[in-house]
Scaffold this motif. Structure first.
Motif, short mmCIF file in Angstrom:
data_model
loop_
_atom_site.label_atom_id
_atom_site.label_comp_id
_atom_site.label_asym_id
_atom_site.label_seq_id
_atom_site.Cartn_x
_atom_site.Cartn_y
_atom_site.Cartn_z
N THR A 71 1.00 -6.48 1.18
CA THR A 71 -0.01 -5.57 0.63
C THR A 71 0.48 -4.14 0.44
O THR A 71 0.28 -3.57 -0.63
CB THR A 71 -1.29 -5.61 1.49
N THR A 75 0.58 -2.50 -3.24
CA THR A 75 -0.29 -1.34 -3.47
C THR A 75 0.51 -0.19 -4.06
O THR A 75 0.09 0.44 -5.03
CB THR A 75 -0.99 -0.91 -2.17
N GLU A 76 1.67 0.10 -3.49
CA GLU A 76 2.49 1.21 -4.00
C GLU A 76 3.01 0.91 -5.40
O GLU A 76 3.08 1.81 -6.24
CB GLU A 76 3.63 1.53 -3.03
N ARG A 79 0.14 1.51 -7.69
CA ARG A 79 -0.12 2.95 -7.84
C ARG A 79 0.86 3.57 -8.86
O ARG A 79 0.46 4.36 -9.71
CB ARG A 79 0.01 3.67 -6.50
N LEU A 116 -4.88 3.55 1.74
CA LEU A 116 -4.76 2.15 2.10
C LEU A 116 -5.38 1.94 3.48
O LEU A 116 -4.93 2.52 4.47
CB LEU A 116 -3.29 1.73 2.12
N ALA A 123 -7.56 -3.67 2.93
CA ALA A 123 -6.33 -3.32 2.22
C ALA A 123 -6.14 -4.24 1.01
O ALA A 123 -5.78 -3.78 -0.07
CB ALA A 123 -5.13 -3.42 3.17
N LEU A 126 -8.53 -3.13 -1.73
CA LEU A 126 -8.02 -1.97 -2.49
C LEU A 126 -6.92 -2.41 -3.44
O LEU A 126 -6.89 -1.98 -4.61
CB LEU A 126 -7.50 -0.88 -1.55
N THR A 127 -6.02 -3.25 -2.98
CA THR A 127 -4.92 -3.71 -3.83
C THR A 127 -5.47 -4.44 -5.05
O THR A 127 -5.01 -4.24 -6.17
CB THR A 127 -3.98 -4.62 -3.02
N LEU A 130 -7.00 -1.89 -7.45
CA LEU A 130 -5.92 -1.25 -8.20
C LEU A 130 -5.43 -2.17 -9.32
O LEU A 130 -5.20 -1.72 -10.45
CB LEU A 130 -4.75 -0.91 -7.27
#
Length: 151
Positions: A71, A75-76, A79, A116, A123, A126-127, A130
């Motif tokens: 995750t 996520t990064e 982003r 995050l 988490a 959120l991922t 995104l």
């Protein structure tokens, strides 16, 4: 040592083969500093690759649920991709953006700035948000011919 560069005067561009008038501007950086800036830009810039974006979206939104240890990396990556898409959406000032793209950019900026969460389900949520916002903005930019579709 100072490097001289040319900066546009804000005049209309010249005809092909006729340079645009410009005034001389002195750079505050020396040659070594400019080389460091260029090196930093080259090492941190990643060209936009729609195939890689669709692969990333598939990793998050596909049949496979990402594992908790995946995750933060996903996520990064999302982003960074979302930031690239936002920059593409707002970079061309000659092209008026649609209300739909403006709304998608606002939503992208909002979800991009979310921290995050420490617990795995939040988490992952959120991922996935995104990824959904990335998908929506990508589709809008493809439709507006701002980016190419995957091959």
């Amino acid at each position: 040592m100072t490097i001289s560069t040319l900066a546009p005067l804000g005049l209309p561009p010249g005809r092909p083969g006729h340079p645009m008038p410009a005034e001389r501007v002195e750079s505050p950086l020396n040659v070594e500093q400019l080389a460091l800036v260029l090196q930093a830009l080259k090492s941190s810039w990643t060209p936009f690759d729609p195939n890689a974006v669709f692969d990333l979206l598939d990793r998050v939104l596909g049949d496979h649920t990402p594992q908790p240890h995946e995750t933060p990396e996903l996520t990064e990556s999302l982003r960074g991709t979302l930031l690239q898409l936002v920059n593409i959406a707002v970079s061309d000032t000659r092209r008026p953006t649609t209300k739909t793209i403006e709304d998608a950019v606002e939503q992208a900026r909002a979800v991009h700035d979310e921290l995050l969460p420490s617990d795995c389900p939040s988490a992952l949520g959120l991922t996935r948000r995104l990824a959904r916002v990335t998908w929506e903005l990508l589709e809008l930019l493809i439709a507006a011919r701002e980016v190419k579709d995957a091959e």
